[in-house]
Design a protein around this motif. Structure first.
Motif, PDB file in Angstrom:
ATOM      1  N   ILE A 126      24.677  39.689  49.087  1.00 44.33           N
ATOM      2  CA  ILE A 126      26.043  39.222  49.305  1.00 44.33           C
ATOM      3  C   ILE A 126      26.862  39.252  48.021  1.00 44.33           C
ATOM      4  O   ILE A 126      28.069  39.550  48.052  1.00 44.33           O
ATOM      5  N   GLU A 127      26.254  38.983  46.876  1.00 45.71           N
ATOM      6  CA  GLU A 127      26.980  39.030  45.612  1.00 45.71           C
ATOM      7  C   GLU A 127      27.433  40.450  45.292  1.00 45.71           C
ATOM      8  O   GLU A 127      28.576  40.681  44.884  1.00 45.71           O
ATOM      9  N   ARG A 128      26.535  41.417  45.492  1.00 45.35           N
ATOM     10  CA  ARG A 128      26.903  42.813  45.229  1.00 45.35           C
ATOM     11  C   ARG A 128      27.935  43.303  46.231  1.00 45.35           C
ATOM     12  O   ARG A 128      28.795  44.128  45.881  1.00 45.35           O
ATOM     13  N   ALA A 129      27.859  42.817  47.457  1.00 49.39           N
ATOM     14  CA  ALA A 129      28.840  43.214  48.463  1.00 49.39           C
ATOM     15  C   ALA A 129      30.239  42.778  48.055  1.00 49.39           C
ATOM     16  O   ALA A 129      31.205  43.562  48.122  1.00 49.39           O
ATOM     17  N   LEU A 130      30.373  41.530  47.625  1.00 52.70           N
ATOM     18  CA  LEU A 130      31.689  41.039  47.226  1.00 52.70           C
ATOM     19  C   LEU A 130      32.150  41.710  45.934  1.00 52.70           C
ATOM     20  O   LEU A 130      33.342  41.989  45.761  1.00 52.70           O
ATOM     21  N   ALA A 131      31.222  41.970  45.023  1.00 49.53           N
ATOM     22  CA  ALA A 131      31.580  42.661  43.780  1.00 49.53           C
ATOM     23  C   ALA A 131      32.098  44.066  44.074  1.00 49.53           C
ATOM     24  O   ALA A 131      33.011  44.562  43.397  1.00 49.53           O
ATOM     25  N   ALA A 132      31.553  44.725  45.094  1.00 51.39           N
ATOM     26  CA  ALA A 132      32.015  46.062  45.464  1.00 51.39           C
ATOM     27  C   ALA A 132      33.459  46.024  45.947  1.00 51.39           C
ATOM     28  O   ALA A 132      34.267  46.901  45.620  1.00 51.39           O
ATOM     29  N   VAL A 133      33.803  44.998  46.722  1.00 44.62           N
ATOM     30  CA  VAL A 133      35.189  44.857  47.180  1.00 44.62           C
ATOM     31  C   VAL A 133      36.116  44.604  46.001  1.00 44.62           C
ATOM     32  O   VAL A 133      37.211  45.174  45.907  1.00 44.62           O
ATOM     33  N   ARG A 134      35.698  43.733  45.083  1.00 42.62           N
ATOM     34  CA  ARG A 134      36.533  43.429  43.919  1.00 42.62           C
ATOM     35  C   ARG A 134      36.764  44.681  43.073  1.00 42.62           C
ATOM     36  O   ARG A 134      37.893  44.958  42.652  1.00 42.62           O
ATOM     37  N   GLN A 135      35.721  45.458  42.834  1.00 45.09           N
ATOM     38  CA  GLN A 135      35.869  46.676  42.046  1.00 45.09           C
ATOM     39  C   GLN A 135      36.762  47.684  42.755  1.00 45.09           C
ATOM     40  O   GLN A 135      37.573  48.363  42.126  1.00 45.09           O
ATOM     41  N   ASP A 136      36.632  47.770  44.077  1.00 43.53           N
ATOM     42  CA  ASP A 136      37.468  48.694  44.836  1.00 43.53           C
ATOM     43  C   ASP A 136      38.926  48.249  44.801  1.00 43.53           C
ATOM     44  O   ASP A 136      39.843  49.079  44.746  1.00 43.53           O
ATOM     45  N   LEU A 137      39.165  46.938  44.827  1.00 44.56           N
ATOM     46  CA  LEU A 137      40.520  46.409  44.751  1.00 44.56           C
ATOM     47  C   LEU A 137      41.171  46.769  43.423  1.00 44.56           C
ATOM     48  O   LEU A 137      42.321  47.234  43.385  1.00 44.56           O
ATOM     49  N   VAL A 138      40.455  46.571  42.333  1.00 48.99           N
ATOM     50  CA  VAL A 138      40.987  46.899  41.007  1.00 48.99           C
ATOM     51  C   VAL A 138      41.232  48.401  40.889  1.00 48.99           C
ATOM     52  O   VAL A 138      42.242  48.837  40.316  1.00 48.99           O
ATOM     53  N   ALA A 139      40.326  49.192  41.439  1.00 48.13           N
ATOM     54  CA  ALA A 139      40.503  50.649  41.402  1.00 48.13           C
ATOM     55  C   ALA A 139      41.721  51.067  42.213  1.00 48.13           C
ATOM     56  O   ALA A 139      42.443  52.001  41.847  1.00 48.13           O
ATOM     57  N   HIS A 140      41.978  50.391  43.326  1.00 50.44           N
ATOM     58  CA  HIS A 140      43.147  50.712  44.155  1.00 50.44           C
ATOM     59  C   HIS A 140      44.436  50.446  43.393  1.00 50.44           C
ATOM     60  O   HIS A 140      45.366  51.257  43.424  1.00 50.44           O
ATOM     61  N   VAL A 141      44.503  49.315  42.699  1.00 51.15           N
ATOM     62  CA  VAL A 141      45.708  48.976  41.936  1.00 51.15           C
ATOM     63  C   VAL A 141      45.867  49.908  40.737  1.00 51.15           C
ATOM     64  O   VAL A 141      46.978  50.257  40.349  1.00 51.15           O
ATOM     65  N   GLY A 142      44.739  50.317  40.163  1.00 54.09           N
ATOM     66  CA  GLY A 142      44.793  51.228  39.023  1.00 54.09           C
ATOM     67  C   GLY A 142      45.221  50.563  37.735  1.00 54.09           C
ATOM     68  O   GLY A 142      45.737  51.217  36.829  1.00 54.09           O
ATOM     69  N   GLY A 143      45.022  49.272  37.633  1.00 56.33           N
ATOM     70  CA  GLY A 143      45.404  48.524  36.433  1.00 56.33           C
ATOM     71  C   GLY A 143      45.297  47.043  36.705  1.00 56.33           C
ATOM     72  O   GLY A 143      44.705  46.619  37.699  1.00 56.33           O
ATOM     73  N   PRO A 144      45.872  46.231  35.837  1.00 55.28           N
ATOM     74  CA  PRO A 144      45.810  44.780  36.043  1.00 55.28           C
ATOM     75  C   PRO A 144      46.480  44.367  37.356  1.00 55.28           C
ATOM     76  O   PRO A 144      47.489  44.945  37.768  1.00 55.28           O
ATOM     77  N   LEU A 145      45.920  43.369  38.015  1.00 52.26           N
ATOM     78  CA  LEU A 145      46.505  42.858  39.245  1.00 52.26           C
ATOM     79  C   LEU A 145      47.808  42.133  38.935  1.00 52.26           C
ATOM     80  O   LEU A 145      47.985  41.539  37.878  1.00 52.26           O
ATOM     81  N   HIS A 146      48.738  42.181  39.891  1.00 51.09           N
ATOM     82  CA  HIS A 146      50.025  41.508  39.722  1.00 51.09           C
ATOM     83  C   HIS A 146      49.994  40.076  40.246  1.00 51.09           C
ATOM     84  O   HIS A 146      50.952  39.331  40.081  1.00 51.09           O
ATOM     85  N   ASP A 147      48.913  39.693  40.888  1.00 50.91           N
ATOM     86  CA  ASP A 147      48.779  38.339  41.404  1.00 50.91           C
ATOM     87  C   ASP A 147      47.303  37.963  41.375  1.00 50.91           C
ATOM     88  O   ASP A 147      46.428  38.837  41.403  1.00 50.91           O
ATOM     89  N   ASP A 148      47.029  36.661  41.301  1.00 43.97           N
ATOM     90  CA  ASP A 148      45.643  36.212  41.364  1.00 43.97           C
ATOM     91  C   ASP A 148      45.026  36.621  42.697  1.00 43.97           C
ATOM     92  O   ASP A 148      45.706  36.651  43.730  1.00 43.97           O
ATOM     93  N   ALA A 149      43.754  36.922  42.681  1.00 45.69           N
ATOM     94  CA  ALA A 149      43.052  37.352  43.892  1.00 45.69           C
ATOM     95  C   ALA A 149      41.745  36.586  44.016  1.00 45.69           C
ATOM     96  O   ALA A 149      40.839  36.758  43.195  1.00 45.69           O
ATOM     97  N   ALA A 150      41.669  35.715  45.020  1.00 46.21           N
ATOM     98  CA  ALA A 150      40.454  34.945  45.280  1.00 46.21           C
ATOM     99  C   ALA A 150      39.843  35.409  46.598  1.00 46.21           C
ATOM    100  O   ALA A 150      40.556  35.660  47.571  1.00 46.21           O
ATOM    101  N   MET A 151      38.517  35.513  46.623  1.00 49.24           N
ATOM    102  CA  MET A 151      37.799  35.903  47.839  1.00 49.24           C
ATOM    103  C   MET A 151      36.577  35.005  48.009  1.00 49.24           C
ATOM    104  O   MET A 151      35.860  34.736  47.036  1.00 49.24           O
ATOM    105  N   LEU A 152      36.364  34.568  49.224  1.00 57.51           N
ATOM    106  CA  LEU A 152      35.201  33.755  49.572  1.00 57.51           C
ATOM    107  C   LEU A 152      34.506  34.425  50.754  1.00 57.51           C
ATOM    108  O   LEU A 152      35.101  34.558  51.823  1.00 57.51           O
ATOM    109  N   LEU A 153      33.279  34.850  50.547  1.00 59.13           N
ATOM    110  CA  LEU A 153      32.515  35.532  51.586  1.00 59.13           C
ATOM    111  C   LEU A 153      31.395  34.630  52.072  1.00 59.13           C
ATOM    112  O   LEU A 153      30.603  34.122  51.270  1.00 59.13           O
ATOM    113  N   VAL A 154      31.357  34.401  53.389  1.00 57.04           N
ATOM    114  CA  VAL A 154      30.275  33.619  53.998  1.00 57.04           C
ATOM    115  C   VAL A 154      29.548  34.518  54.988  1.00 57.04           C
ATOM    116  O   VAL A 154      30.157  35.258  55.743  1.00 57.04           O
TER     117      VAL A 154
END
Length: 336
Positions: A300-328
């Protein structure tokens, strides 16, 4: 200093480069400590004195002016170095306090809560930021496992204060409130009592009861993403849109709780709008639903880390807003 010395020796004193030796202690005061500044200032003074004697400049007082310029710049560099060192120490203390505040405000969630496995991710839009306006928490209560993910209006310390009020009220009420509606009412009263004015928080509350029922209560927050054990995914959209927490004075009824099928092997991603509204260079929103397959990772940790990395790659730079994710994730009864 070496360049100035070389030019002076090659071209002679007529170009008047000698006072530029004082650049050495000037830059040392900006980048180093007072000891380094003093040592480089002393070296600059010796270089200036030697070149003045070599060029026979003391008769016209040019050498004396050069020496005085080195002494003056060195003194100013020492003051700058001491002041900067003190400010850096104060900043380090502030960052340490902020980091401690984050551990209290956004303390680590339990890795296992009842039948759920839990993972959390927080990505700040501000480099080296310790705390922000997004919030999350998971509590195992007598009524079941309860969770919250929210996004506070505004930025800065005011947003942190609001987040602290909501999380404090949630952690206390999660053990006592008989249902999510009562829990949400407690949060509303806490905001009204501690934060007068039009402060609001979008949030989604979730509860997995002992009989396996997943209930949600959405206060104007992005709908959670539910990924089934067979790989299908969809958003758990509330039956109707509701106002955020803190806006009950406008007279609208609070949100209605709604149940979502949640079986063994299913998982739910609760997130803030820093995820769903993240845009790439062309203005395209992050496609969270098509990226649900990233959550199929067994860990589950690697799964959420994959989403976070994909999100940063999509933006292509620093995020413009805080991004929190909780996976259960509803773990199988055998613990796999």
């Amino acid at each position: 200093m070496a360049v100035v010395c070389g030019v002076d020796l090659a071209a002679g004193p007529s170009l008047g480069f000698l006072p530029l030796v004082s650049l050495g202690p000037a830059f040392a005061g900006l980048a180093g400590g007072w000891r380094r500044t003093a040592s480089i200032g002393g070296a600059a003074l010796l270089v200036c004195l030697g070149l003045s004697l070599y060029d026979d400049l003391f008769d016209g007082r040019r050498g004396l002016v050069a020496l005085l310029s080195v002494v003056g710049v060195t003194a100013a560099g020492l003051v700058a170095a001491v002041t900067r060192t003190r400010r850096e120490a104060e900043l380090a203390d502030v960052l340490a306090i902020a980091e401690a505040a984050q551990r209290v405000l956004l303390r680590p969630v339990p890795l296992v809560a009842g039948p759920l496995r839990v993972a959390v991710s927080y990505t700040s839009a501000v480099a080296k930021a310790r705390i922000g306006g997004d919030l999350y928490e998971v509590v195992a209560s007598p009524q079941g496992v309860r969770a919250i993910v929210g996004d506070v209006q505004g930025k800065g310390l005011e947003a942190v204060e609001t987040a602290a009020v909501v999380l404090g009220a949630f952690r206390e009420a999660a053990h006592e409130a008989p249902d999510l509606v009562a829990l949400g009412a407690r949060l509303e009263r806490a905001l009204e009592r501690h934060l007068p004015g039009e402060k609001f928080v979008t949030a989604v509350l979730a509860e997995l009861a002992g009989d396996g029922r997943m209930t949600l209560l959405d206060y104007g927050h992005p709908a959670p993403l539910v990924v089934r054990a067979d790989g299908t995914a969809d958003f758990a959209v509330p039956p109707e849109r509701a106002l955020p927490l803190g806006l009950t004075s406008y007279g609208q009824d609070g949100p209605l709780p709604y149940e979502v099928p949640f079986a063994v092997g299913d998982q739910m991603l609760l997130y803030t709008d820093g995820v769903s509204e993240a845009r790439d260079a062309e203005g395209t929103f992050y496609p969270l639903l098509p990226r649900a397959s990233l959550l199929e990772e067994a860990d589950i940790e690697r799964a959420l880390a994959a989403v976070r990395q994909d999100l940063v790659a999509h933006v292509g730079g620093p995020l413009h807003d805080d991004a929190a994710m909780l996976l259960v994730r509803y773990k199988p009864e055998h613990g796999g």
